[in-house]
Design an enzyme around this catalytic site. Sequence first.
Site, PDB file in Angstrom:
ATOM      1  N   MET A  49      67.419  27.740 -23.102  1.00  0.00           N
ATOM      2  CA  MET A  49      68.656  28.525 -22.993  1.00  0.00           C
ATOM      3  C   MET A  49      69.785  27.823 -23.759  1.00  0.00           C
ATOM      4  SD  MET A  49      68.622  30.364 -19.323  1.00  0.00           S
ATOM      5  CE  MET A  49      69.117  28.994 -18.320  1.00  0.00           C
ATOM      6  N   GLY A  50      69.420  26.875 -24.638  1.00  0.00           N
ATOM      7  CA  GLY A  50      70.440  26.177 -25.424  1.00  0.00           C
ATOM      8  C   GLY A  50      71.136  25.102 -24.609  1.00  0.00           C
ATOM      9  N   LEU A  52      71.518  22.073 -25.637  1.00  0.00           N
ATOM     10  CA  LEU A  52      70.370  21.167 -25.736  1.00  0.00           C
ATOM     11  C   LEU A  52      70.740  19.718 -25.432  1.00  0.00           C
ATOM     12  CD1 LEU A  52      68.683  22.631 -28.950  1.00  0.00           C
ATOM     13  CD2 LEU A  52      68.293  23.267 -26.556  1.00  0.00           C
ATOM     14  N   HIS A  56      65.225  18.574 -23.840  1.00  0.00           N
ATOM     15  CA  HIS A  56      64.704  19.620 -24.735  1.00  0.00           C
ATOM     16  C   HIS A  56      64.040  18.979 -25.965  1.00  0.00           C
ATOM     17  CE1 HIS A  56      68.165  21.869 -22.765  1.00  0.00           C
ATOM     18  NE2 HIS A  56      67.173  22.697 -22.542  1.00  0.00           N
ATOM     19  N   GLY A 167      59.170  21.843 -19.428  1.00  0.00           N
ATOM     20  CA  GLY A 167      59.523  20.562 -18.816  1.00  0.00           C
ATOM     21  C   GLY A 167      59.175  20.527 -17.335  1.00  0.00           C
ATOM     22  N   LYS A 169      60.664  19.140 -15.174  1.00  0.00           N
ATOM     23  CA  LYS A 169      61.928  19.274 -14.426  1.00  0.00           C
ATOM     24  C   LYS A 169      61.963  20.598 -13.636  1.00  0.00           C
ATOM     25  CE  LYS A 169      66.550  19.559 -13.918  1.00  0.00           C
ATOM     26  NZ  LYS A 169      66.919  20.855 -14.394  1.00  0.00           N
ATOM     27  N   ASP A 170      61.493  21.684 -14.280  1.00  0.00           N
ATOM     28  CA  ASP A 170      61.455  22.990 -13.601  1.00  0.00           C
ATOM     29  C   ASP A 170      60.011  23.242 -13.180  1.00  0.00           C
ATOM     30  OD1 ASP A 170      64.294  24.029 -14.141  1.00  0.00           O
ATOM     31  OD2 ASP A 170      63.625  23.329 -16.089  1.00  0.00           O
ATOM     32  N   GLN A 173      58.448  26.683 -12.360  1.00  0.00           N
ATOM     33  CA  GLN A 173      58.309  27.464 -13.601  1.00  0.00           C
ATOM     34  C   GLN A 173      57.032  27.049 -14.342  1.00  0.00           C
ATOM     35  OE1 GLN A 173      61.853  28.344 -16.119  1.00  0.00           O
ATOM     36  NE2 GLN A 173      61.018  26.741 -17.405  1.00  0.00           N
ATOM     37  N   ARG A 207      73.182  21.798 -16.954  1.00  0.00           N
ATOM     38  CA  ARG A 207      74.201  22.037 -15.923  1.00  0.00           C
ATOM     39  C   ARG A 207      74.864  20.738 -15.437  1.00  0.00           C
ATOM     40  NH1 ARG A 207      70.459  26.497 -14.204  1.00  0.00           N
ATOM     41  NH2 ARG A 207      71.676  28.425 -14.306  1.00  0.00           N
TER      42      ARG A 207
HETATM   43  P1  AMP Z   1      66.500  25.406 -20.142  1.00  0.00           P
HETATM   44  O1  AMP Z   1      67.244  25.374 -21.431  1.00  0.00           O
HETATM   45  O2  AMP Z   1      67.225  24.766 -19.011  1.00  0.00           O
HETATM   46  O3  AMP Z   1      65.927  26.759 -19.822  1.00  0.00           O
HETATM   47  O4  AMP Z   1      65.225  24.474 -20.376  1.00  0.00           O
HETATM   48  C1  AMP Z   1      64.331  24.724 -21.430  1.00  0.00           C
HETATM   49  C2  AMP Z   1      63.122  23.845 -21.228  1.00  0.00           C
HETATM   50  O5  AMP Z   1      63.519  22.477 -21.234  1.00  0.00           O
HETATM   51  C3  AMP Z   1      62.420  24.104 -19.879  1.00  0.00           C
HETATM   52  O6  AMP Z   1      61.018  24.067 -20.071  1.00  0.00           O
HETATM   53  C4  AMP Z   1      62.895  22.936 -19.051  1.00  0.00           C
HETATM   54  O7  AMP Z   1      62.008  22.585 -18.021  1.00  0.00           O
HETATM   55  C5  AMP Z   1      62.966  21.843 -20.108  1.00  0.00           C
HETATM   56  N1  AMP Z   1      63.836  20.752 -19.635  1.00  0.00           N
HETATM   57  C6  AMP Z   1      65.063  20.873 -19.083  1.00  0.00           C
HETATM   58  N2  AMP Z   1      65.513  19.660 -18.698  1.00  0.00           N
HETATM   59  C7  AMP Z   1      64.544  18.764 -19.013  1.00  0.00           C
HETATM   60  C8  AMP Z   1      64.397  17.359 -18.851  1.00  0.00           C
HETATM   61  N3  AMP Z   1      65.349  16.629 -18.292  1.00  0.00           N
HETATM   62  N4  AMP Z   1      63.259  16.773 -19.290  1.00  0.00           N
HETATM   63  C9  AMP Z   1      62.269  17.521 -19.868  1.00  0.00           C
HETATM   64  N5  AMP Z   1      62.346  18.850 -20.042  1.00  0.00           N
HETATM   65  C10 AMP Z   1      63.465  19.469 -19.615  1.00  0.00           C
END
Ligand code: AMP
Length: 318
Positions: A49-50, A52, A56, A167, A169-170, A173, A207
């Site tokens: 979702m950007g 970054l 990411h 990741g 982290k989620d 998902q 966030r």
């Molecule tokens: P988002 O932009 O938050 O939707 O995240 C995009 C991707 O980046 C998702 O697969 C997240 O799980 C991954 N991601 C977000 N934060 C981290 C992190 N700290 N370490 C590894 N991957 C991450």
Amino acid sequence: MRRTTSMQILSRRSIVVTRSIQEMQDYQNSFDPSWKKSSKGGIGFVPTMGALHAGHISLINEAKKQHTNVVVSIFVNPTQFGKEEDLDKYPRTFDKDLSMLKEAGVECVFAPQVQDMYGVEEPLCHVEPRAFSDILEGKARPDFFRGVATVVTKLFNIVQPTAAYFGQKDIAQCVLMQRMVRDLNIPVKIHVCETMREVDGLAMSSRNVYLKQSERKAAHVLYKGLSEALRLCERSTEGISREKVIEIIENVLLCEPLVEEIEYISVASTDSMRELGLVRAREEGAIISSAIRLGSVRLIDNVLVGRARYKILSTPAT
Ligand code: AMP
């Protein structure tokens, strides 16, 4: 082998910026069909979702190990935000993101508009992950997993990757993606990459910019609690009860006055995030995850116990 059509190509390290589904499909169709089967062939895809950060970029680096062509999508997907959530104020930093992606050696960015992705009519179909609305993260965010499953299916159909990178982290998902490609026979390999953390242990997240200074200092408490539970579970031969796991984490979290709410602590299976009564590190293992509120900011994090770590993070079979 690729033709360029009208897509915008930025110089220095060149990156193709596709702003519509049509442009993305032109990019995808510009490859010779035999290229998918070649070494490092096929698209490695990282949906985001950007806003970054290094988390990411770690997914991109993993994708680049296996694919010459890495596509990153930047799309703040409205259907995964609840009514009370931060859709309007979600950080949008496209120019900075683009420089980071160029620096990371990404081939192509897909950054569509909401209207292009969803059209003007209310859609008739979506992907509904059965039972995921009952897991703890699903109860906390109704409709979230439907939004994610639907948008990722749409992105897979548009980008047509060979593999996609998510990741840890989620974590819910990730479990959902691993199940979704299996259940729906989607020909995309799902890779799960470890969570990247700040030096104090806080999981990196777009966030985190919402945290006030005092909250930022306190925020590592979530990983601290999860890590204590992980250590205890991995030392035990007979297994640790879910009540004990919850007690250990709560004890750590409750020492931090800025923790306003413990939304949930989950002790779940790797196959469907079903809640478990006992954690046996040497048998099926478990996913221990939690969501808390520090002021107005919601933080999530998780640890993988024993065999769960191997199951979630191992490279999918070819
Ligand atoms: P988002 O932009 O938050 O939707 O995240 C995009 C991707 O980046 C998702 O697969 C997240 O799980 C991954 N991601 C977000 N934060 C981290 C992190 N700290 N370490 C590894 N991957 C991450």
